[in-house]
Design a protein around this motif. Structure first.
Motif, PDB file in Angstrom:
ATOM      1  N   ASP A 162       0.839  -1.199   0.000  1.00  0.00           N
ATOM      2  CA  ASP A 162       0.000   0.000   0.000  1.00  0.00           C
ATOM      3  C   ASP A 162       0.876   1.252   0.000  1.00  0.00           C
ATOM      4  N   ARG A 163       0.332   2.336  -0.576  1.00  0.00           N
ATOM      5  CA  ARG A 163       1.118   3.564  -0.700  1.00  0.00           C
ATOM      6  C   ARG A 163       0.207   4.786  -0.664  1.00  0.00           C
ATOM      7  N   LEU A 164       0.662   5.813   0.056  1.00  0.00           N
ATOM      8  CA  LEU A 164      -0.019   7.101   0.103  1.00  0.00           C
ATOM      9  C   LEU A 164       0.966   8.178  -0.322  1.00  0.00           C
ATOM     10  N   ASP A 165       0.560   9.010  -1.298  1.00  0.00           N
ATOM     11  CA  ASP A 165       1.347  10.162  -1.722  1.00  0.00           C
ATOM     12  C   ASP A 165       0.552  11.427  -1.439  1.00  0.00           C
ATOM     13  N   ALA A 166       1.202  12.407  -0.833  1.00  0.00           N
ATOM     14  CA  ALA A 166       0.572  13.703  -0.575  1.00  0.00           C
ATOM     15  C   ALA A 166       1.492  14.796  -1.097  1.00  0.00           C
ATOM     16  N   GLU A 167       0.915  15.820  -1.719  1.00  0.00           N
ATOM     17  CA  GLU A 167       1.713  16.899  -2.306  1.00  0.00           C
ATOM     18  C   GLU A 167       1.060  18.242  -2.022  1.00  0.00           C
ATOM     19  N   LEU A 168       1.866  19.203  -1.600  1.00  0.00           N
ATOM     20  CA  LEU A 168       1.383  20.559  -1.363  1.00  0.00           C
ATOM     21  C   LEU A 168       1.093  21.228  -2.700  1.00  0.00           C
ATOM     22  N   MET A 169      -0.104  21.798  -2.841  1.00  0.00           N
ATOM     23  CA  MET A 169      -0.538  22.335  -4.130  1.00  0.00           C
ATOM     24  C   MET A 169      -0.274  23.837  -4.280  1.00  0.00           C
ATOM     25  N   GLU A 170      -0.128  24.558  -3.168  1.00  0.00           N
ATOM     26  CA  GLU A 170       0.099  25.992  -3.232  1.00  0.00           C
ATOM     27  C   GLU A 170       1.128  26.407  -2.179  1.00  0.00           C
ATOM     28  N   THR A 171       1.793  27.519  -2.430  1.00  0.00           N
ATOM     29  CA  THR A 171       2.748  28.055  -1.468  1.00  0.00           C
ATOM     30  C   THR A 171       2.020  28.494  -0.196  1.00  0.00           C
ATOM     31  N   VAL A 172       2.603  28.169   0.937  1.00  0.00           N
ATOM     32  CA  VAL A 172       2.045  28.572   2.232  1.00  0.00           C
ATOM     33  C   VAL A 172       2.935  29.664   2.813  1.00  0.00           C
ATOM     34  N   LYS A 173       2.372  30.873   2.969  1.00  0.00           N
ATOM     35  CA  LYS A 173       3.118  31.997   3.525  1.00  0.00           C
ATOM     36  C   LYS A 173       3.114  31.930   5.047  1.00  0.00           C
ATOM     37  N   SER A 178      -1.621  26.922  12.436  1.00  0.00           N
ATOM     38  CA  SER A 178      -2.946  27.439  12.079  1.00  0.00           C
ATOM     39  C   SER A 178      -3.077  27.760  10.592  1.00  0.00           C
ATOM     40  N   SER A 179      -2.012  27.570   9.813  1.00  0.00           N
ATOM     41  CA  SER A 179      -2.070  27.853   8.378  1.00  0.00           C
ATOM     42  C   SER A 179      -2.969  26.856   7.649  1.00  0.00           C
ATOM     43  N   VAL A 180      -3.489  27.276   6.511  1.00  0.00           N
ATOM     44  CA  VAL A 180      -4.239  26.383   5.627  1.00  0.00           C
ATOM     45  C   VAL A 180      -3.247  25.714   4.689  1.00  0.00           C
ATOM     46  N   TRP A 181      -3.302  24.367   4.654  1.00  0.00           N
ATOM     47  CA  TRP A 181      -2.364  23.596   3.849  1.00  0.00           C
ATOM     48  C   TRP A 181      -3.124  22.864   2.734  1.00  0.00           C
ATOM     49  N   PRO A 182      -3.169  23.439   1.521  1.00  0.00           N
ATOM     50  CA  PRO A 182      -3.872  22.766   0.410  1.00  0.00           C
ATOM     51  C   PRO A 182      -3.055  21.575  -0.103  1.00  0.00           C
ATOM     52  N   VAL A 183      -3.553  20.379   0.137  1.00  0.00           N
ATOM     53  CA  VAL A 183      -2.794  19.159  -0.164  1.00  0.00           C
ATOM     54  C   VAL A 183      -3.634  18.230  -1.037  1.00  0.00           C
ATOM     55  N   ARG A 184      -2.986  17.604  -2.003  1.00  0.00           N
ATOM     56  CA  ARG A 184      -3.623  16.579  -2.841  1.00  0.00           C
ATOM     57  C   ARG A 184      -3.099  15.217  -2.428  1.00  0.00           C
ATOM     58  N   PHE A 185      -4.024  14.263  -2.240  1.00  0.00           N
ATOM     59  CA  PHE A 185      -3.671  12.913  -1.811  1.00  0.00           C
ATOM     60  C   PHE A 185      -3.929  11.912  -2.931  1.00  0.00           C
ATOM     61  N   THR A 186      -3.030  10.936  -3.042  1.00  0.00           N
ATOM     62  CA  THR A 186      -3.229   9.796  -3.929  1.00  0.00           C
ATOM     63  C   THR A 186      -3.040   8.531  -3.105  1.00  0.00           C
ATOM     64  N   LEU A 187      -4.053   7.662  -3.105  1.00  0.00           N
ATOM     65  CA  LEU A 187      -4.055   6.477  -2.255  1.00  0.00           C
ATOM     66  C   LEU A 187      -4.081   5.227  -3.116  1.00  0.00           C
ATOM     67  N   ARG A 188      -3.198   4.265  -2.799  1.00  0.00           N
ATOM     68  CA  ARG A 188      -3.179   2.992  -3.506  1.00  0.00           C
ATOM     69  C   ARG A 188      -3.174   1.860  -2.483  1.00  0.00           C
ATOM     70  N   GLY A 189      -3.897   0.782  -2.801  1.00  0.00           N
ATOM     71  CA  GLY A 189      -3.862  -0.373  -1.918  1.00  0.00           C
ATOM     72  C   GLY A 189      -5.210  -0.729  -1.340  1.00  0.00           C
ATOM     73  N   ASN A 190      -5.164  -1.471  -0.246  1.00  0.00           N
ATOM     74  CA  ASN A 190      -6.351  -2.007   0.403  1.00  0.00           C
ATOM     75  C   ASN A 190      -7.016  -0.922   1.254  1.00  0.00           C
ATOM     76  N   LEU A 191      -8.263  -0.547   0.911  1.00  0.00           N
ATOM     77  CA  LEU A 191      -8.945   0.524   1.632  1.00  0.00           C
ATOM     78  C   LEU A 191      -9.252   0.136   3.070  1.00  0.00           C
TER      79      LEU A 191
END
Length: 205
Positions: A162-173, A178-191
């Motif tokens: 199983d594998r999980l990939d997460a990537e930050l989509m925008e710059t965080v100033k 307490s910052s907002v962290w826009p992240v995209r997740f990709t999940l593979r494997g057994n749910l």
């Protein structure tokens, strides 16, 4: 320049009405150098029955390595904190490094592996992994003694096939908790397996 050593032996006392006793020693050695650009930790070594920690550096460049026995960690802290039915097992190794580069800015990488990992939390199904691998990297910019922004970030979690990939989509100033962290997740494997892993961090009911 400051250098020092801390040694503890046979600690006894009372915490929250409970008798506590630590027979195993805690040892810490450090060497701190004050430079024109700020403090630099030349050496940090910490050792206990459940942990060994080594570190050096400053915000511009440094590293930390750690090895921990999770079962011994919970057992020792149980003297101070009532964990209830919470239990953890396994061996953990971690390596964190960071560096400031004139062309690419500030970057950091982290790599951690837990072998024969097992976690039991109240009212949750047991979480067990033969091997759990986490890797992360971030890139940003320093402003004096703090991070002014994080422009890139990736996280990888691997367990069995199983594998999980997460990537930050925008710059965080001015990054903070307490910052907002826009992240995209990709999940593979057994749910079903991922549900058991996620329950420790996200309510699933």
């Amino acid at each position: 320049r400051w250098a020092g050593q801390l040694r503890t032996r046979d600690i006894r006392g009372v915490a929250a009405g409970r008798q506590i006793q630590f027979d195993q020693p805690l040892e810490v050695d450090f060497d701190l150098n004050q430079t024109p650009s700020g403090p630099v930790l030349e050496k940090l070594v910490g050792q206990a029955s459940f942990l060994r920690l080594e570190g050096r550096g400053a915000l511009a460049e440094g590293s930390i390595k750690a090895e921990a026995d999770l079962e011994k960690l919970v057992s020792e802290l149980d003297r101070l904190i009532d964990w209830g039915d919470t239990r953890m097992e396994g061996k953990l190794t971690a390596d964190v490094r960071w560096k400031q580069d004139a062309s690419t800015g500030w970057s950091a990488t982290a790599d951690a592996v837990a072998q024969n990992f097992k976690a039991i939390f109240p009212q949750m199904a047991p979480w067990q992994e033969q091997s759990l691998h986490l890797a992360a990297n971030v890139q940003g910019d320093l402003n004096g003694s703090s991070l002014s922004q994080i422009s890139r970030g990736k996280l990888l979690v691997e367990a069995s096939t199983d594998r999980l990939d997460a990537e930050l989509m925008e710059t965080v100033k001015s990054p903070s908790a307490s910052s907002v962290w826009p992240v995209r997740f990709t999940l593979r494997g057994n749910l079903q397996a991922w549900a058991a892993r996620a329950q420790a961090f996200v309510p699933l009911n």
